[in-house]
Motif scaffolding. Structure first.
Motif, mmCIF file in Angstrom:
data_model
loop_
_atom_site.group_PDB
_atom_site.id
_atom_site.type_symbol
_atom_site.label_atom_id
_atom_site.label_comp_id
_atom_site.label_asym_id
_atom_site.label_seq_id
_atom_site.Cartn_x
_atom_site.Cartn_y
_atom_site.Cartn_z
ATOM 1 N N ALA A 1 4.142 1.144 -20.531
ATOM 2 C CA ALA A 1 2.962 1.849 -20.014
ATOM 3 C C ALA A 1 3.063 2.034 -18.505
ATOM 4 O O ALA A 1 2.768 3.117 -17.975
ATOM 5 N N ILE A 2 3.488 0.986 -17.793
ATOM 6 C CA ILE A 2 3.637 1.091 -16.340
ATOM 7 C C ILE A 2 4.729 2.098 -15.997
ATOM 8 O O ILE A 2 4.566 2.936 -15.099
ATOM 9 N N SER A 3 5.851 2.031 -16.712
ATOM 10 C CA SER A 3 6.953 2.968 -16.463
ATOM 11 C C SER A 3 6.505 4.403 -16.684
ATOM 12 O O SER A 3 6.826 5.306 -15.900
ATOM 13 N N GLN A 4 5.739 4.638 -17.772
ATOM 14 C CA GLN A 4 5.270 5.998 -18.053
ATOM 15 C C GLN A 4 4.308 6.488 -16.991
ATOM 16 O O GLN A 4 4.359 7.661 -16.590
ATOM 17 N N ARG A 5 3.431 5.627 -16.542
ATOM 18 C CA ARG A 5 2.488 6.014 -15.472
ATOM 19 C C ARG A 5 3.240 6.359 -14.197
ATOM 20 O O ARG A 5 2.901 7.316 -13.489
ATOM 21 N N LEU A 6 4.245 5.575 -13.902
ATOM 22 C CA LEU A 6 5.035 5.813 -12.702
ATOM 23 C C LEU A 6 5.798 7.132 -12.802
ATOM 24 O O LEU A 6 5.848 7.912 -11.849
ATOM 25 N N GLN A 7 6.380 7.392 -13.952
ATOM 26 C CA GLN A 7 7.171 8.605 -14.144
ATOM 27 C C GLN A 7 6.316 9.855 -14.150
ATOM 28 O O GLN A 7 6.795 10.960 -13.874
ATOM 29 N N ALA A 8 5.029 9.702 -14.487
ATOM 30 C CA ALA A 8 4.129 10.855 -14.554
ATOM 31 C C ALA A 8 3.619 11.278 -13.177
ATOM 32 O O ALA A 8 3.034 12.358 -13.041
ATOM 33 N N ARG A 9 3.820 10.471 -12.171
ATOM 34 C CA ARG A 9 3.320 10.790 -10.829
ATOM 35 C C ARG A 9 4.161 11.882 -10.197
ATOM 36 O O ARG A 9 5.370 11.924 -10.360
ATOM 37 N N SER B 1 0.816 -1.217 0.000
ATOM 38 C CA SER B 1 0.000 0.000 0.000
ATOM 39 C C SER B 1 0.848 1.265 0.000
ATOM 40 O O SER B 1 0.358 2.339 -0.353
ATOM 41 N N SER B 2 2.118 1.141 0.402
ATOM 42 C CA SER B 2 3.001 2.307 0.419
ATOM 43 C C SER B 2 3.658 2.550 -0.932
ATOM 44 O O SER B 2 4.343 3.557 -1.119
ATOM 45 N N MET B 3 3.473 1.616 -1.880
ATOM 46 C CA MET B 3 4.109 1.720 -3.194
ATOM 47 C C MET B 3 3.039 1.944 -4.254
ATOM 48 O O MET B 3 2.352 1.001 -4.659
ATOM 49 N N PRO B 4 2.837 3.172 -4.706
ATOM 50 C CA PRO B 4 1.783 3.449 -5.688
ATOM 51 C C PRO B 4 1.985 2.712 -7.002
ATOM 52 O O PRO B 4 1.043 2.551 -7.771
ATOM 53 N N MET B 5 3.222 2.242 -7.269
ATOM 54 C CA MET B 5 3.486 1.557 -8.522
ATOM 55 C C MET B 5 2.567 0.366 -8.732
ATOM 56 O O MET B 5 2.111 0.097 -9.836
ATOM 57 N N TRP B 6 2.266 -0.366 -7.662
ATOM 58 C CA TRP B 6 1.483 -1.583 -7.831
ATOM 59 C C TRP B 6 0.040 -1.264 -8.182
ATOM 60 O O TRP B 6 -0.599 -2.017 -8.925
ATOM 61 N N ASN B 7 -0.481 -0.147 -7.681
ATOM 62 C CA ASN B 7 -1.824 0.274 -8.090
ATOM 63 C C ASN B 7 -1.842 0.662 -9.566
ATOM 64 O O ASN B 7 -2.833 0.447 -10.265
ATOM 65 N N LEU B 8 -0.727 1.227 -10.036
ATOM 66 C CA LEU B 8 -0.631 1.617 -11.438
ATOM 67 C C LEU B 8 -0.416 0.407 -12.335
ATOM 68 O O LEU B 8 -0.886 0.369 -13.472
ATOM 69 N N ALA B 9 0.291 -0.591 -11.827
ATOM 70 C CA ALA B 9 0.652 -1.749 -12.644
ATOM 71 C C ALA B 9 -0.492 -2.737 -12.816
ATOM 72 O O ALA B 9 -0.633 -3.351 -13.882
ATOM 73 N N GLU B 10 -1.304 -2.893 -11.791
ATOM 74 C CA GLU B 10 -2.292 -3.973 -11.819
ATOM 75 C C GLU B 10 -3.266 -3.901 -12.997
ATOM 76 O O GLU B 10 -3.485 -4.912 -13.680
ATOM 77 N N PRO B 11 -3.870 -2.741 -13.308
ATOM 78 C CA PRO B 11 -4.789 -2.728 -14.456
ATOM 79 C C PRO B 11 -4.092 -3.016 -15.782
ATOM 80 O O PRO B 11 -4.686 -3.621 -16.679
ATOM 81 N N VAL B 12 -2.832 -2.583 -15.903
ATOM 82 C CA VAL B 12 -2.070 -2.882 -17.132
ATOM 83 C C VAL B 12 -1.838 -4.380 -17.244
ATOM 84 O O VAL B 12 -1.979 -4.974 -18.323
ATOM 85 N N MET B 13 -1.488 -5.017 -16.127
ATOM 86 C CA MET B 13 -1.257 -6.456 -16.123
ATOM 87 C C MET B 13 -2.544 -7.216 -16.434
ATOM 88 O O MET B 13 -2.532 -8.201 -17.179
ATOM 89 N N GLU B 14 -3.646 -6.770 -15.877
ATOM 90 C CA GLU B 14 -4.932 -7.435 -16.128
ATOM 91 C C GLU B 14 -5.306 -7.342 -17.606
ATOM 92 O O GLU B 14 -5.815 -8.309 -18.198
ATOM 93 N N ASP B 15 -5.060 -6.180 -18.209
ATOM 94 C CA ASP B 15 -5.343 -6.010 -19.637
ATOM 95 C C ASP B 15 -4.440 -6.914 -20.472
ATOM 96 O O ASP B 15 -4.892 -7.523 -21.455
#
Length: 247
Positions: A239-247, A72-86
């Motif tokens: 996509a995950i890297s870009q989402r992470l970098q945009a935060r 829960s302290s790592m926002p990356m996993w919230n960003l990664a999960e929908p990409v992985m599911e897709d």
């Protein structure tokens, strides 16, 4: 600090192979005296992390709070999960994310389709980094001398007839992963299992995690994995890297 470290060893003594243990078993697995193990178990029981029927001890669901605090302290996993599911929806194969810890990888997210491995993997599971595609991608982000040190510190018994166990061979494959930006593993971890992995990077271009796709070789061969799966996997990591970098 010693007491804290011993408490962690007691917690780590429980596993899928030993979910319920006697006091003697906990002491042996944690490298403690019976008296020391008993004090720690009673403390953990008072805190609600351990329960006992009077003879056997086991962890309670409250132990999940410790792992959830990290996730829960790592926002990356919230960003990664929908990409992985897709990604899983598109390829119909299992996808996992992992980070490097010492000589092991630790799984932090998994989106499975169907059971493809004999061993059960879930969030928190660990595997030797050098024997996984995820691990080789993560090790590739380190200098060669550090990679060699970790390889020498890893027990390297062959897991299948395909497993590369010698340090020079492993180092060559990790260097290849570094040069091409991805890694394909062909039945080295488990017979019949192929896996391909690519890195997730932060805004400085540093590898902070890796993503993989795994499948049975009788369903999708090595060539198809590289030609069909790799482009989709790399698009997902980008996509995950870009989402992470945009935060």
């Amino acid at each position: 600090m010693q007491s804290f470290a011993r408490g962690l060893e007691v917690i780590r003594s429980f596993s899928a192979d030993a979910p319920r243990q006697t006091l003697t078993e906990v002491a042996q697995r944690a490298g403690l005296t019976r008296a020391g193990a008993r004090r720690i178990l009673l403390t953990l029981q008072a805190l609600g992390y351990v329960e006992s029927d009077g003879r056997l001890f086991s962890l309670t669901p409250r132990i999940l709070d410790l792992g959830f605090a990290y996730l829960s302290s790592m926002p990356m996993w919230n960003l990664a999960e929908p990409v992985m599911e897709d990604l899983v929806e598109r390829v119909k194969e299992s996808c996992s994310a992992a980070v490097l810890e010492g000589r092991d990888i630790v799984y932090v997210l998994r989106v499975p389709t169907h059971k493809i491995m004999k061993i059960n993997l879930g969030v928190g599971s660990r595997l030797p980094a050098c024997f996984t595609a995820l691990g080789r991608v993560l090790l590739a982000s380190l200098p060669d001398e550090e990679v060699e040190a970790r390889l020498h510190a890893t027990p390297r018994a062959a897991l299948t007839r395909h497993t590369v166990t010698e340090v020079p061979g492993l180092l060559a494959r990790i260097r290849q992963a570094r040069e091409q930006g991805w890694c394909l593993l062909d039945q080295e971890l488990e017979e019949g299992l192929v896996s391909i992995a690519a890195p997730i990077v932060d805004r400085r271009g540093q590898t902070i995690a890796a993503l993989n796709l795994s499948a049975q070789v009788n369903r999708i061969g090595v060539d198809a994995m590289q030609q069909q799966m790799l482009p989709l996997l790399r698009a997902a990591t980008a996509a995950i890297s870009q989402r992470l970098q945009a935060r």
